[in-house]
Design a protein around this motif. Structure first.
Motif, PDB file in Angstrom:
ATOM      1  N   LEU A 194      77.208  17.029  40.026  1.00 40.66           N
ATOM      2  CA  LEU A 194      77.969  18.272  40.147  1.00 40.66           C
ATOM      3  C   LEU A 194      78.683  18.629  38.845  1.00 40.66           C
ATOM      4  CD1 LEU A 194      79.594  18.013  43.693  1.00 40.66           C
ATOM      5  CD2 LEU A 194      78.083  19.828  42.894  1.00 40.66           C
ATOM      6  N   SER A 195      79.017  17.617  38.058  1.00 38.14           N
ATOM      7  CA  SER A 195      79.744  17.858  36.802  1.00 38.14           C
ATOM      8  C   SER A 195      78.853  18.381  35.691  1.00 38.14           C
ATOM      9  CB  SER A 195      80.419  16.563  36.325  1.00 38.14           C
ATOM     10  OG  SER A 195      79.452  15.620  35.859  1.00 38.14           O
ATOM     11  N   ASP A 196      77.544  18.453  35.954  1.00 35.05           N
ATOM     12  CA  ASP A 196      76.581  18.871  34.924  1.00 35.05           C
ATOM     13  C   ASP A 196      76.534  20.391  34.832  1.00 35.05           C
ATOM     14  OD1 ASP A 196      74.516  19.017  33.092  1.00 35.05           O
ATOM     15  OD2 ASP A 196      72.953  18.788  34.598  1.00 35.05           O
ATOM     16  N   ASN A 197      77.470  20.978  34.053  1.00 35.41           N
ATOM     17  CA  ASN A 197      77.528  22.443  33.915  1.00 35.41           C
ATOM     18  C   ASN A 197      76.314  23.014  33.188  1.00 35.41           C
ATOM     19  OD1 ASN A 197      80.021  22.398  35.171  1.00 35.41           O
ATOM     20  ND2 ASN A 197      81.130  22.171  33.243  1.00 35.41           N
ATOM     21  N   LYS A 243      71.008  20.769  33.184  1.00 31.78           N
ATOM     22  CA  LYS A 243      69.814  20.109  32.654  1.00 31.78           C
ATOM     23  C   LYS A 243      69.447  18.882  33.466  1.00 31.78           C
ATOM     24  CE  LYS A 243      70.475  21.593  27.856  1.00 31.78           C
ATOM     25  NZ  LYS A 243      70.736  21.140  26.463  1.00 31.78           N
ATOM     26  N   GLY A 244      70.429  18.344  34.199  1.00 25.86           N
ATOM     27  CA  GLY A 244      70.172  17.169  35.008  1.00 25.86           C
ATOM     28  C   GLY A 244      70.398  15.869  34.255  1.00 25.86           C
ATOM     29  N   THR A 251      67.792  16.356  43.911  1.00 32.36           N
ATOM     30  CA  THR A 251      66.368  16.631  43.719  1.00 32.36           C
ATOM     31  C   THR A 251      65.974  16.251  42.302  1.00 32.36           C
ATOM     32  OG1 THR A 251      64.655  18.329  43.948  1.00 32.36           O
ATOM     33  CG2 THR A 251      66.719  19.023  42.935  1.00 32.36           C
ATOM     34  N   GLN A 252      64.699  16.007  42.089  1.00 29.51           N
ATOM     35  CA  GLN A 252      64.203  15.650  40.760  1.00 29.51           C
ATOM     36  C   GLN A 252      63.346  16.776  40.202  1.00 29.51           C
ATOM     37  OE1 GLN A 252      61.477  12.297  40.480  1.00 29.51           O
ATOM     38  NE2 GLN A 252      62.300  11.711  38.485  1.00 29.51           N
ATOM     39  N   SER A 253      63.640  17.173  38.969  1.00 29.85           N
ATOM     40  CA  SER A 253      62.853  18.212  38.314  1.00 29.85           C
ATOM     41  C   SER A 253      61.436  17.708  38.040  1.00 29.85           C
ATOM     42  CB  SER A 253      63.517  18.627  36.990  1.00 29.85           C
ATOM     43  OG  SER A 253      62.640  19.425  36.222  1.00 29.85           O
ATOM     44  N   ILE A 254      60.448  18.511  38.411  1.00 23.39           N
ATOM     45  CA  ILE A 254      59.048  18.137  38.182  1.00 23.39           C
ATOM     46  C   ILE A 254      58.749  18.064  36.686  1.00 23.39           C
ATOM     47  CG2 ILE A 254      56.649  18.875  38.501  1.00 23.39           C
ATOM     48  CD1 ILE A 254      57.503  20.168  41.129  1.00 23.39           C
ATOM     49  N   ASP A 255      59.360  18.962  35.917  1.00 22.49           N
ATOM     50  CA  ASP A 255      59.075  19.053  34.482  1.00 22.49           C
ATOM     51  C   ASP A 255      59.777  17.966  33.669  1.00 22.49           C
ATOM     52  OD1 ASP A 255      57.503  21.310  34.915  1.00 22.49           O
ATOM     53  OD2 ASP A 255      59.241  22.640  34.817  1.00 22.49           O
ATOM     54  N   THR A 256      61.086  17.792  33.900  1.00 22.97           N
ATOM     55  CA  THR A 256      61.878  16.891  33.047  1.00 22.97           C
ATOM     56  C   THR A 256      62.102  15.507  33.656  1.00 22.97           C
ATOM     57  OG1 THR A 256      64.003  17.581  33.974  1.00 22.97           O
ATOM     58  CG2 THR A 256      63.099  18.920  32.166  1.00 22.97           C
ATOM     59  N   LYS A 257      61.826  15.386  34.966  1.00 25.48           N
ATOM     60  CA  LYS A 257      62.071  14.146  35.711  1.00 25.48           C
ATOM     61  C   LYS A 257      63.563  13.812  35.817  1.00 25.48           C
ATOM     62  CE  LYS A 257      57.653  13.685  36.081  1.00 25.48           C
ATOM     63  NZ  LYS A 257      56.988  14.064  37.343  1.00 25.48           N
ATOM     64  N   ARG A 258      64.406  14.772  35.484  1.00 25.84           N
ATOM     65  CA  ARG A 258      65.844  14.570  35.596  1.00 25.84           C
ATOM     66  C   ARG A 258      66.311  14.945  37.003  1.00 25.84           C
ATOM     67  NH1 ARG A 258      69.090  14.444  30.850  1.00 25.84           N
ATOM     68  NH2 ARG A 258      67.822  14.145  28.981  1.00 25.84           N
TER      69      ARG A 258
END
Length: 244
Positions: free
Chosen positions: A16-19, A22-23, A54-61
């Protein structure tokens, strides 16, 4: 069990703190929270399973998942503010032929919780539930202008880097409070304008803000006067129904 729940919540709070939105990589999460990588992997697996992250498909973050929005919107359905404001917002949108929004404050951020789209073909769309820093946009500024100065000071110290920036912002807020409305130009979306007025509840506390969004090429001094008067009138009506 309690320890695992606490650790899982720590992961949620970190995301939540990730303004920047980017993950976080799993190794970054483990390092930041000082957790073993195996434990972090297990907790993340559970959170992903329940759509809490959730995990980003592109960045895996990893990022905050969609389940929180579902939970939030269910809670919002129960809010008196949203129920009271919607018919007034609909009337305002029809009157001014523009999109109308309802926002509420939450610590250093605000959330748009209701939107009435413009009856015209051209619409400005703001995402409901999006976290917006309190120093950005007309709705947030008009809410800050009517908050307790000590609270505003705390918020600005968090969001603005220098004392000079904070001082200048305070002066802007004084003018907004004096005028009764706030106006912002392209602070979130290029080519748009937002005009907002504060909503107050019991004990004269800030409950939210109602705003009108429009394209900047549609604006004139006469139009600003019309829209500011209209948004103030509707904000006052909502406030009165809330007991403000």
């Amino acid at each position: 069990m309690t320890r695992s729940v606490n650790r899982a919540l720590e992961i949620v709070y970190l995301l939540l703190s990730d303004n920047s939105k980017k993950g976080w990589q799993i190794s970054e999460i483990a390092e930041n929270l000082k957790l073993p990588l195996s434990t972090t992997h297990r907790l993340i697996g559970t959170l992903v399973e329940h759509k809490l992250i959730t995990q980003s498909i592109d960045t895996k973050r990893y990022l905050i998942g969609p389940r929180w929005l579902e939970i939030g919107l269910l809670q919002l359905e129960k809010m008196d503010l949203r129920t009271i404001a919607r018919p007034i917002m609909e009337r305002l949108s029809y009157e001014v032929k523009e999109s109308v929004y309802l926002s509420i404050p939450n610590d250093y951020f605000s959330f748009p919780i209701e939107r009435i789209d413009s009856p015209m073909k051209v619409r400005i769309v703001e995402n409901l539930g999006e976290r917006i820093p309190m120093n950005i946009g007309a709705p947030n500024k008009v809410m800050l202008a009517h908050m307790d100065p000590s609270k505003v000071e705390e918020i600005l110290a968090k969001l603005l880097q220098t004392k000079e920036e904070q001082k200048e912002f305070f002066e802007t807020l004084k003018q907004i409070k004096s005028e009764g409305y706030s106006i912002s130009f392209a602070e979130k979306t290029e080519g748009t304008v937002s005009i907002a007025a504060v909503i107050k509840g019991f004990d004269n506390q800030v409950a939210g803000a109602i705003s009108i969004g429009l394209l900047s090429h549609d604006l004139s001094e006469k139009r600003i006067a019309e829209l500011s008067n209209a948004v103030i009138r509707c904000a006052d009506e909502i406030s009165a129904r809330l007991g403000g």
